[in-house]
Scaffold this motif. Structure first.
Motif, PDB file in Angstrom:
ATOM      1  N   PHE A  34       1.228  -1.217  -0.044  1.00  9.17           N
ATOM      2  CA  PHE A  34       0.057  -0.733  -0.362  1.00  9.17           C
ATOM      3  C   PHE A  34       0.857   0.904  -0.097  1.00  9.17           C
ATOM      4  CE2 PHE A  34      -1.892  -3.130   2.293  1.00  9.17           C
ATOM      5  CZ  PHE A  34      -3.994  -3.331   1.473  1.00  9.17           C
ATOM      6  N   ARG A  35       0.315   2.302  -0.517  1.00 12.82           N
ATOM      7  CA  ARG A  35       1.095   3.427  -0.929  1.00 12.82           C
ATOM      8  C   ARG A  35       0.769   4.209   0.704  1.00 12.82           C
ATOM      9  NH1 ARG A  35       0.165   5.895  -6.980  1.00 12.82           N
ATOM     10  NH2 ARG A  35       2.167   4.717  -7.539  1.00 12.82           N
ATOM     11  N   VAL A  36       1.396   4.908   1.267  1.00 14.40           N
ATOM     12  CA  VAL A  36       1.651   5.497   2.640  1.00 14.40           C
ATOM     13  C   VAL A  36       2.297   6.938   2.697  1.00 14.40           C
ATOM     14  CG1 VAL A  36       2.195   3.248   4.211  1.00 14.40           C
ATOM     15  CG2 VAL A  36       4.086   4.419   3.327  1.00 14.40           C
ATOM     16  N   ASN A  37       2.489   7.858   3.182  1.00 10.86           N
ATOM     17  CA  ASN A  37       2.907   8.896   3.214  1.00 10.86           C
ATOM     18  C   ASN A  37       5.160   9.399   2.759  1.00 10.86           C
ATOM     19  OD1 ASN A  37       0.126   9.967   3.354  1.00 10.86           O
ATOM     20  ND2 ASN A  37       0.071  10.777   5.559  1.00 10.86           N
ATOM     21  N   ASN A  38       4.912  10.020   2.581  1.00  9.65           N
ATOM     22  CA  ASN A  38       6.810   9.795   2.805  1.00  9.65           C
ATOM     23  C   ASN A  38       6.612  10.285   4.567  1.00  9.65           C
ATOM     24  OD1 ASN A  38       6.641  10.009   0.592  1.00  9.65           O
ATOM     25  ND2 ASN A  38       6.916  12.344  -0.393  1.00  9.65           N
ATOM     26  N   GLY A  39       8.370   9.314   4.774  1.00 14.88           N
ATOM     27  CA  GLY A  39       8.675   9.731   5.909  1.00 14.88           C
ATOM     28  C   GLY A  39       8.321   8.228   7.073  1.00 14.88           C
ATOM     29  N   VAL A  40       6.886   7.594   6.011  1.00 11.05           N
ATOM     30  CA  VAL A  40       6.773   6.556   7.304  1.00 11.05           C
ATOM     31  C   VAL A  40       6.846   4.900   6.506  1.00 11.05           C
ATOM     32  CG1 VAL A  40       4.591   5.329   7.977  1.00 11.05           C
ATOM     33  CG2 VAL A  40       4.776   8.059   7.810  1.00 11.05           C
ATOM     34  N   LEU A  41       6.823   4.469   7.247  1.00  8.48           N
ATOM     35  CA  LEU A  41       7.625   2.405   7.129  1.00  8.48           C
ATOM     36  C   LEU A  41       5.986   1.994   7.600  1.00  8.48           C
ATOM     37  CD1 LEU A  41      11.170   2.485   8.411  1.00  8.48           C
ATOM     38  CD2 LEU A  41      10.217   2.531   6.291  1.00  8.48           C
ATOM     39  N   ASN A  42       5.254   1.118   6.614  1.00 13.81           N
ATOM     40  CA  ASN A  42       4.081   0.684   6.734  1.00 13.81           C
ATOM     41  C   ASN A  42       3.205   0.814   7.399  1.00 13.81           C
ATOM     42  OD1 ASN A  42       5.198  -1.671   4.341  1.00 13.81           O
ATOM     43  ND2 ASN A  42       6.614  -1.512   5.440  1.00 13.81           N
ATOM     44  N   VAL A  43       3.093   2.787   7.185  1.00 20.09           N
ATOM     45  CA  VAL A  43       1.813   2.813   8.273  1.00 20.09           C
ATOM     46  C   VAL A  43       1.092   3.426   7.446  1.00 20.09           C
ATOM     47  CG1 VAL A  43       0.825   4.016  10.653  1.00 20.09           C
ATOM     48  CG2 VAL A  43       2.888   2.138  10.414  1.00 20.09           C
TER      49      VAL A  43
ATOM     50  N   SER B 165       7.707   6.541  11.876  1.00 23.16           N
ATOM     51  CA  SER B 165       8.693   7.476  11.247  1.00 23.16           C
ATOM     52  C   SER B 165      10.156   6.039  10.789  1.00 23.16           C
ATOM     53  CB  SER B 165       9.071   8.099  12.586  1.00 23.16           C
ATOM     54  OG  SER B 165      10.649   8.809  12.134  1.00 23.16           O
ATOM     55  N   ARG B 166      10.787   6.849  10.018  1.00 24.25           N
ATOM     56  CA  ARG B 166      11.556   6.055   9.637  1.00 24.25           C
ATOM     57  C   ARG B 166      13.454   5.948   9.690  1.00 24.25           C
ATOM     58  NH1 ARG B 166      14.206   8.694   3.537  1.00 24.25           N
ATOM     59  NH2 ARG B 166      15.966   8.149   4.327  1.00 24.25           N
ATOM     60  N   ASN B 167      12.672   8.022  10.766  1.00 23.49           N
ATOM     61  CA  ASN B 167      13.991   8.444  11.648  1.00 23.49           C
ATOM     62  C   ASN B 167      14.649   7.898  13.059  1.00 23.49           C
ATOM     63  OD1 ASN B 167      14.937  10.470   9.540  1.00 23.49           O
ATOM     64  ND2 ASN B 167      13.196  11.829  10.156  1.00 23.49           N
ATOM     65  N   ALA B 168      13.148   6.796  13.207  1.00 23.21           N
ATOM     66  CA  ALA B 168      13.882   5.957  14.551  1.00 23.21           C
ATOM     67  C   ALA B 168      14.505   4.804  14.281  1.00 23.21           C
ATOM     68  CB  ALA B 168      11.663   5.568  15.331  1.00 23.21           C
ATOM     69  N   GLN B 169      15.860   4.968  13.788  1.00 22.05           N
ATOM     70  CA  GLN B 169      16.266   3.338  13.810  1.00 22.05           C
ATOM     71  C   GLN B 169      16.582   2.935  14.525  1.00 22.05           C
ATOM     72  OE1 GLN B 169      19.287   4.033   9.903  1.00 22.05           O
ATOM     73  NE2 GLN B 169      18.480   6.762  10.776  1.00 22.05           N
ATOM     74  N   ASP B 170      16.597   3.997  16.256  1.00 15.14           N
ATOM     75  CA  ASP B 170      17.342   2.673  17.652  1.00 15.14           C
ATOM     76  C   ASP B 170      15.759   1.307  17.173  1.00 15.14           C
ATOM     77  OD1 ASP B 170      19.284   4.001  17.606  1.00 15.14           O
ATOM     78  OD2 ASP B 170      18.456   5.079  19.209  1.00 15.14           O
ATOM     79  N   ASP B 171      15.287   1.780  17.271  1.00 18.76           N
ATOM     80  CA  ASP B 171      14.045   1.400  17.681  1.00 18.76           C
ATOM     81  C   ASP B 171      13.523   0.657  16.515  1.00 18.76           C
ATOM     82  OD1 ASP B 171      11.079   0.200  18.931  1.00 18.76           O
ATOM     83  OD2 ASP B 171      10.614   0.750  16.727  1.00 18.76           O
ATOM     84  N   ILE B 172      13.968   0.559  14.904  1.00 20.68           N
ATOM     85  CA  ILE B 172      13.961  -0.839  14.431  1.00 20.68           C
ATOM     86  C   ILE B 172      15.033  -1.792  14.065  1.00 20.68           C
ATOM     87  CG2 ILE B 172      14.736  -0.395  11.441  1.00 20.68           C
ATOM     88  CD1 ILE B 172      13.770   2.495  11.545  1.00 20.68           C
TER      89      ILE B 172
END
Length: 471
Positions: A111-120, A163-170
């Motif tokens: 599915f298409r999501v908003n820029n900056g988001v990962l699969n939400v 948020s794609r910036n949550a790399q610690d959590d990823i």
């Protein structure tokens, strides 16, 4: 099983027939279709040259042809009529110009999501990423990249995040999900000395049975009987041309092709098959910096990984190889002029990136020192006036912003100076809304239509592997 009826109750009835070179005879089309028809893709290898405008692909093929007499592996697949080929629309839910997280999520979640988001979704609904779907179906799954392994493109196949910036959590999600091979940069998100919360993610992965490797030799020595976490730099890996100009970096940092080969070796014996994403992430970073040496050489590194994947698939006969990009970036190209050939050939003398050059220059550097640094890296110097212009950015007289330009280095100004000598022009320093190249080889490639949306790729992979979209 008739694979053309496999998803008859699903959201995708069929992706269509093979796309061939219109100048080839119909016999070639029938031959390729008959080879792949009704065959199941046990394995899938998806290669992504992040931020690769068509001009980047073209220039790299021309560069290799003029330097070595042989072009790129990717374009050769077209010339030999060995792949299905399409154009792909890359838009996100929020813009016709996507970022890498939304682009990867379109493939990863369907599915298409908003820029900056990962699969939400824009409504906050999570979409199960495709590598999790394949893991649940019994396959091994992994990603290798030249940027942090927690970066947008690998993450889009693997996790959900607002948020794609949550790399610690990823990084923590990767641990919980248990992917089989994850290799790239990003120790900033695994090391207790570098993480904000001081968690030791390396120790946590080891405790779960992972081999944690931090050098090229460690990776080569790693067993193929256990999962592998490879993290070879704090952030992204060095640009390929900078790596190849430094013996120490060559010894310690694996190339993308070497990581790809290791990942395939780790997973190829699995009875249910595997899925692997291979990303050249710094093609995108070089485009953001209008850095021609970084761009072409990292595209060459990507092309070497293409060969690894195709060579494996040729022998294996059960592997679908997908080669593409997530969006254009900066749209570079060779500009017309009477000296265009010689000017473009001058790039063959470049031994370092613009990033390397501009980091060597200091506020206290003299005009002659600036010229010497540039000549060492590019095989030619610049005028005194241009050297003074470069220096003016280090005195705070001028500033340049831009993604991945945290030091405010004069990438744009320097690229414009180079353009007078190498005949390469750029339209911007950011993503573009281009339709992009998509090529497929192996079982499932016959399903590709001439024009697809990025989300179609999610369902094509499931259909090619005969994995129901039920998770």
């Amino acid at each position: 099983m008739d694979r053309r009826k496999f998803f008859k109750n699903g959201s995708l009835l069929t992706i269509g027939a093979a796309v061939m070179n219109p100048f080839q005879g119909s016999a070639n089309i029938l031959d390729l279709e008959s080879v792949n028809k009704n065959k199941k893709a046990k394995n899938i290898i998806l290669l992504v040259s992040d931020g690769m405008s068509t001009g980047t692909l073209n220039m790299t093929d021309l560069f290799l042809n003029r330097k070595t007499g042989k072009g790129s592996n990717w374009i050769q697949l077209y010339k030999d009529n060995r792949v299905s080929r399409a154009l792909m629309d890359t838009a996100s839910a929020s813009s016709i110009v996507t970022d890498s997280s939304a682009a990867s999520s379109s493939w990863g979640g369907g599915f298409r999501v908003n820029n900056g988001v990962l699969n939400v979704s824009p409504q906050g609904e999570p979409h199960l990423p495709i590598w999790q779907k394949f893991k649940k179906s019994g396959k091994m799954a992994g990603c290798v990249t030249t940027v942090p392994i927690t970066h947008a493109t690998p993450a889009g196949f693997c996790v959900n995040s607002k948020s794609r910036n949550a790399q610690d959590d990823i990084a923590e999600q990767y641990l919980d999900l248990g992917f089989d091979v994850m290799m790239g940069g990003g120790s900033n998100y695994f090391s207790p000395e570098l993480r904000k919360d001081k968690k030791d993610m390396f120790a946590a992965f080891k405790a779960k049975g992972y081999q944690v490797v931090k050098t090229r030799s460690d990776m080569e020595a790693a067993s193929n009987a256990q999962p592998i976490l490879g993290v070879f730099a704090e952030d992204g890996l060095p640009y390929y041309v900078d790596r190849n100009s430094d013996e120490n970096l060559q010894k310690t940092i694996p190339s993308l092709a070497e990581m790809a080969q290791k990942a395939i070796d780790r997973m190829k014996g699995h009875k249910n098959g595997f899925v692997l994403q291979i990303e050249s992430g710094k093609v995108d970073w070089a485009a953001h910096g209008n850095d021609i040496a970084g761009l072409i050489n990292d595209q060459i590194e990507f092309d070497e990984a293409v060969k690894i994947a195709i060579d494996f698939a040729e022998k294996d006969k059960e592997t679908l190889v997908i080669i593409t990009t997530d969006h254009g970036n900066a749209n570079p190209g060779i500009i017309y002029g009477k000296d265009a050939n010689d000017n473009f050939d001058s790039i063959q003398k470049y031994t370092q990136t613009n990033e390397w050059i501009l980091n060597q220059i200091k506020p206290q550097s003299s005009v002659s020192q600036v010229k010497e640094i540039i000549e060492k890296a590019n095989g030619h110097s610049v005028s005194d006036e241009d050297a003074k212009t470069v220096l003016s950015y280090y005195d705070g007289l001028h500033k340049e912003d831009g993604l991945y330009n945290y030091k405010k280095l004069p990438y744009k100004a320097f690229a414009e100076m180079q353009g007078k000598i190498n005949s390469v022009g750029w339209i911007s320093m950011d993503h573009s809304a281009d339709y992009v190249e998509l090529a497929m080889f192996g079982p499932g490639s016959e399903l590709l239509k001439p024009f697809v949306k990025n989300t179609d790729l999610h369902y094509l992979m499931l259909q090619a592997a005969e994995v129901e979209n039920k998770f």
